[in-house]
Design an enzyme around this catalytic site. Structure first.
Site, mmCIF file in Angstrom:
data_model
loop_
_atom_site.group_PDB
_atom_site.id
_atom_site.type_symbol
_atom_site.label_atom_id
_atom_site.label_comp_id
_atom_site.label_asym_id
_atom_site.label_seq_id
_atom_site.Cartn_x
_atom_site.Cartn_y
_atom_site.Cartn_z
ATOM 1 N N HIS A 310 -27.380 -14.755 -0.146
ATOM 2 C CA HIS A 310 -26.782 -15.810 -0.965
ATOM 3 C C HIS A 310 -27.878 -16.451 -1.796
ATOM 4 O O HIS A 310 -29.035 -16.530 -1.368
ATOM 5 C CB HIS A 310 -26.101 -16.859 -0.075
ATOM 6 C CG HIS A 310 -25.191 -17.790 -0.823
ATOM 7 N ND1 HIS A 310 -25.657 -18.914 -1.457
ATOM 8 C CD2 HIS A 310 -23.850 -17.749 -1.048
ATOM 9 C CE1 HIS A 310 -24.648 -19.539 -2.034
ATOM 10 N NE2 HIS A 310 -23.547 -18.852 -1.805
ATOM 11 N N ASP A 367 -18.094 -14.382 1.179
ATOM 12 C CA ASP A 367 -17.370 -13.350 0.441
ATOM 13 C C ASP A 367 -17.149 -12.083 1.264
ATOM 14 O O ASP A 367 -16.262 -11.287 0.943
ATOM 15 C CB ASP A 367 -18.130 -12.985 -0.847
ATOM 16 C CG ASP A 367 -18.268 -14.166 -1.786
ATOM 17 O OD1 ASP A 367 -17.243 -14.817 -2.055
ATOM 18 O OD2 ASP A 367 -19.389 -14.451 -2.231
#
Length: 431
Positions: A310, A367
């Site tokens: 991330h 995600d």
């Protein structure tokens, strides 16, 4: 106040140090150009705090996410989406009376003007639902012209907030119906926000439709987990557009367009596409998983392990754990045997036990499992980002409101010009 000293040429510039409530520190360079004639260069603004905010705290190193001080784990487990929306927008968890009033206001504004149905009829059936959502949100300002004044009174702002949250869900569901060629389903005021959204998307006039409590609860969690995430690309876009005194509808529409990009809101779709590729190449067998892990580690292969790592989190994404549990519950409830989920779990296990990914601190993010959860609900991949946008709407509203209340000046970044120096115009016949 503490300060930092910056020595430039023969000058020493004092830079005030700003310390946040969680001990984050920043050097205030707002007077650097006027005092020293310099600007800073930070391409992508990855090391620049563009505002002082009281909305969301994120610690990427420790894997912490809090809305207005409340841990995301507690909110996702115990709160409803509209309760969290109220928290983000107004700063405190609502009382029972405040929550009932806010929920009732959103529920009573889910209908959109009948003339907007003509807009849907004008879109081609293959129109991407994110494009439809962005343009239709912007169009709402035409139906509610009083909302275009950013300095409106508190009651008008409250009404705009309720309309935006309520009608965005209807627009999203109807964009899906337009995509699949089904008749639109009107909202049902007897249902909560998540159940109503699912009903508008999947119900048909020909037969009754019952929303699964498990699925509705999972969607509620997804919306909460996406509700805000500090100064990301779309939230920053909302602030930039709003800084020009553009209306909340215009700023939210711009946020949708920023979220549409595959590097932002489209990541969960990319995860599902990657898992499908692995499935088509041989499935969840150990040998195939090991082959793909090797590809992901090979920079020359062009393959990326989507859903890992991330921009901000250098530890485990706290949202990922919540989503993984919800995915297991929903798939178990619906008795869905999704081969992509098996691949996802094996891929996660292999990556978390591989020194390459461990050393680079690449952990699953939100995600990685959210796409699988949407898929289990029957939501197609091109609607994933639309669902993300609905969840992020309260965060966009909260940031727009905070910026307006603090009377933030119009955003106007600087640049370092690297083009040609001054030169004279040459007539076209002499060039």
């Amino acid at each position: 106040m503490s300060k930092a000293e910056l020595k430039i040429d023969d000058k020493t510039i004092d830079l005030p140090v700003v310390t946040g409530t969680e001990n984050e520190k920043a050097m205030d360079i707002s007077r650097l150009r006027s005092d020293a004639g310099y600007v800073t260069m930070d391409i992508g603004l990855k090391n620049t705090a563009v505002t002082l905010s009281k909305i969301t705290f994120l610690d990427g190193e420790e894997g912490i996410l809090r809305y207005r001080g409340y841990p995301i784990e507690q909110l996702a487990e115990k709160a409803g989406f509209l309760e969290v929306a109220y928290l983000l927008i107004y700063g405190e968890l609502p009382t029972r009376e405040e929550l009932d009033s806010f929920t009732s206001g959103v529920t009573n504004h889910t209908l959109i003007h009948e003339n907007m149905k003509k807009f849907f009829e004008g879109y081609p059936q293959h129109a991407h639902p994110m494009g439809v959502l962005a343009s239709m949100i912007c169009a709402l300002s035409s139906f509610y012209p009083d909302s275009t004044d950013p300095n409106t009174n508190e009651d008008e702002f409250k009404l705009t907030v309720q309309r935006l949250i309520a009608k965005s869900a209807t627009i999203a569901a109807w964009s899906y119906k337009n995509r699949v060629g089904h008749p639109v389903m009107y909202p049902q005021n007897r249902l909560d926000y998540s159940s109503n959204l699912l009903h508008m998307m999947f119900a048909l006039p020909t037969e009754p439709y019952e929303v699964s409590d498990k699925v509705s609860s999972a969607l509620n969690k997804l919306l909460i987990l996406h509700a805000d995430h500090e100064q990301n690309c779309s939230t920053s876009t909302v602030r930039v557009v709003g800084s020009s005194q553009a209306s909340l509808y215009a700023a939210a529409s711009a946020g949708v367009m920023a979220l549409w990009g595959p590097l932002h809101g489209g990541a969960n779709q990319a995860v599902v596409e990657m898992l499908q590729q692995i499935y088509d190449d041989g499935g969840a067998g150990k040998q195939n998983i090991e082959k793909w892990i090797s590809r992901f580690k090979d920079k020359e292969s062009g393959q990326r392990l989507m859903g890992f790592g991330h921009r901000v989190y250098k530890n485990f994404d706290p949202r990922a754990t919540i989503i993984k549990k919800a995915a297991d519950e929903v798939l178990g409830e619906m008795k869905i045997n999704d081969p992509l989920l098996d691949i996802a779990k094996q891929l996660e296990h292999a990556a978390l036990n591989d020194s390459y990914f461990i050393d680079k601190k690449l952990y699953p993010n939100v995600d990685y499992y959210s796409g699988l959860l949407y898929r289990a609900m029957g939501i197609p991949t091109d609607m994933f980002t639309v669902m993300f946008a609905l969840g992020r709407m309260p965060g966009w509203i909260a940031n727009w409101k905070e910026m307006m209340e603090e009377k933030q000046p119009i955003t106007r970044p600087r640049q370092i010009y690297m083009g040609e120096k001054a030169r004279d115009y040459m007539p076209v016949d002499k060039r």
